[in-house]
Design a protein around this motif. Structure first.
Motif, PDB file in Angstrom:
ATOM      1  N   ARG A  87       0.828  -1.203   0.000  1.00  0.00           N
ATOM      2  CA  ARG A  87       0.000   0.000   0.000  1.00  0.00           C
ATOM      3  C   ARG A  87       0.865   1.257   0.000  1.00  0.00           C
ATOM      4  NH1 ARG A  87      -4.747   1.499   4.415  1.00  0.00           N
ATOM      5  NH2 ARG A  87      -5.966   2.815   3.007  1.00  0.00           N
ATOM      6  N   GLN A 140     -12.336   6.183   3.534  1.00  0.00           N
ATOM      7  CA  GLN A 140     -11.890   5.556   2.291  1.00  0.00           C
ATOM      8  C   GLN A 140     -12.045   6.501   1.101  1.00  0.00           C
ATOM      9  OE1 GLN A 140     -13.818   1.524   2.237  1.00  0.00           O
ATOM     10  NE2 GLN A 140     -11.694   0.843   2.286  1.00  0.00           N
ATOM     11  N   HIS A 143      -9.042   8.981   1.043  1.00  0.00           N
ATOM     12  CA  HIS A 143      -7.810   8.376   0.539  1.00  0.00           C
ATOM     13  C   HIS A 143      -7.916   8.033  -0.955  1.00  0.00           C
ATOM     14  CE1 HIS A 143      -5.130   7.935   4.014  1.00  0.00           C
ATOM     15  NE2 HIS A 143      -6.232   7.911   4.740  1.00  0.00           N
ATOM     16  N   THR A 159      -5.238   0.209  -5.185  1.00  0.00           N
ATOM     17  CA  THR A 159      -5.436   1.061  -4.010  1.00  0.00           C
ATOM     18  C   THR A 159      -6.707   0.677  -3.271  1.00  0.00           C
ATOM     19  OG1 THR A 159      -4.247   2.940  -4.963  1.00  0.00           O
ATOM     20  CG2 THR A 159      -5.850   3.435  -3.245  1.00  0.00           C
ATOM     21  N   SER A 163      -6.879  -1.032   0.460  1.00  0.00           N
ATOM     22  CA  SER A 163      -7.608  -0.272   1.469  1.00  0.00           C
ATOM     23  C   SER A 163      -8.656  -1.141   2.150  1.00  0.00           C
ATOM     24  CB  SER A 163      -8.269   0.952   0.823  1.00  0.00           C
ATOM     25  OG  SER A 163      -9.063   1.648   1.767  1.00  0.00           O
ATOM     26  N   TYR A 211       0.034   4.762   7.569  1.00  0.00           N
ATOM     27  CA  TYR A 211      -0.285   3.347   7.430  1.00  0.00           C
ATOM     28  C   TYR A 211       0.541   2.475   8.362  1.00  0.00           C
ATOM     29  CZ  TYR A 211      -2.749   4.808   3.195  1.00  0.00           C
ATOM     30  OH  TYR A 211      -3.600   5.411   2.302  1.00  0.00           O
TER      31      TYR A 211
END
Length: 236
Positions: A87, A140, A143, A159, A163, A211
């Motif tokens: 990620r 979400q 991002h 992505t 996620s 993260y």
């Protein structure tokens, strides 16, 4: 043609409902997803359920075991470490392209997504140990909007998958994740400011810190029984 469209709409609706319920922890990690029971629960045919589950296998949110059926993925802290690294690398590239290619309209939409995230209630009085569904969704979206302007479908698809997987792990991480000293709101504001300043290096670094802090929190929870407690909070 209308009938086909209705069928596609139903399939997407069921797939989205299943995805949401998996991420919200309706079934424990490793649980079998039985077609008959799911058909009854979602009031649709087993064919529609099977199609939706097959699509979710592609998204890594469902595991298909030959001759055994569909299952919620089992959790592995080692796998989560790999997911987090993927990620960080993926989004560093995506955000570098996004800040290079993003328009003023993208900036406005990113600011709006962040505003929604800040104004959305993170925890409810009824269940303070978990993030609200609305906050998870807003998180979400923020991002996703951050990297959207990279305009590379493969990067954006990965992505989304990573996620979702991180959120799934966080949902079962246990209340130990709350013991980590962090200011999630400030982390998001700093990421937003770096992106708007078109500083790809700083944005990527802040995302990695964001993260990896979550990863360390989930690892800590794992040490006290992440998958055995089956109660917890969604990951930032």
């Amino acid at each position: 043609m209308a009938k086909m469209t209705d069928s596609e709409t139903l399939s997407k609706h069921i797939r989205d409902a299943l995805r949401n319920d998996i991420l919200e922890g309706r079934w424990a990690p490793g649980a079998k997803l039985q077609l008959t029971r799911l058909s009854e629960h979602y009031d649709t045919s087993s064919t529609v359920i099977r199609e939706a589950l097959t699509r979710l296998v592609g998204d890594q949110l469902v595991t298909l075991r030959p001759n055994r059926g569909f299952f919620v993925p089992e959790l592995s802290l080692a796998e989560l470490s790999d997911i987090t690294e993927m990620r960080c690398v993926n989004e560093s590239l995506a955000v570098a392209l996004a800040v290079e290619r993003g328009s003023i309209a993208w900036e406005s939409e990113l600011i709006a997504a962040h505003h929604t995230l800040e104004r959305t209630e993170r925890r409810s009085v009824e269940n303070p140990e978990v993030h609200t569904e609305a906050w998870n969704h807003a998180h979400q979206l923020f991002h996703a909007k951050l990297v959207e302007a990279c305009e590379v479908p493969l990067l954006l698809n990965l992505t989304c998958i990573l996620s979702d997987l991180t959120q799934l792990y966080g949902r079962w991480a246990g209340t130990a994740t709350r013991d980590v000293k962090r200011d999630v709101d400030k982390e998001h504001r700093d990421i937003l400011d770096a992106a708007l300043a078109r500083n790809a290096t700083l944005t990527g670094t802040l995302l990695r810190n964001h993260y990896e802090t979550t990863l360390n929190a989930i690892k800590k929870a794992g040490e006290v029984g992440m998958a055995s407690t089956l109660t917890g909070t969604s990951a930032p």
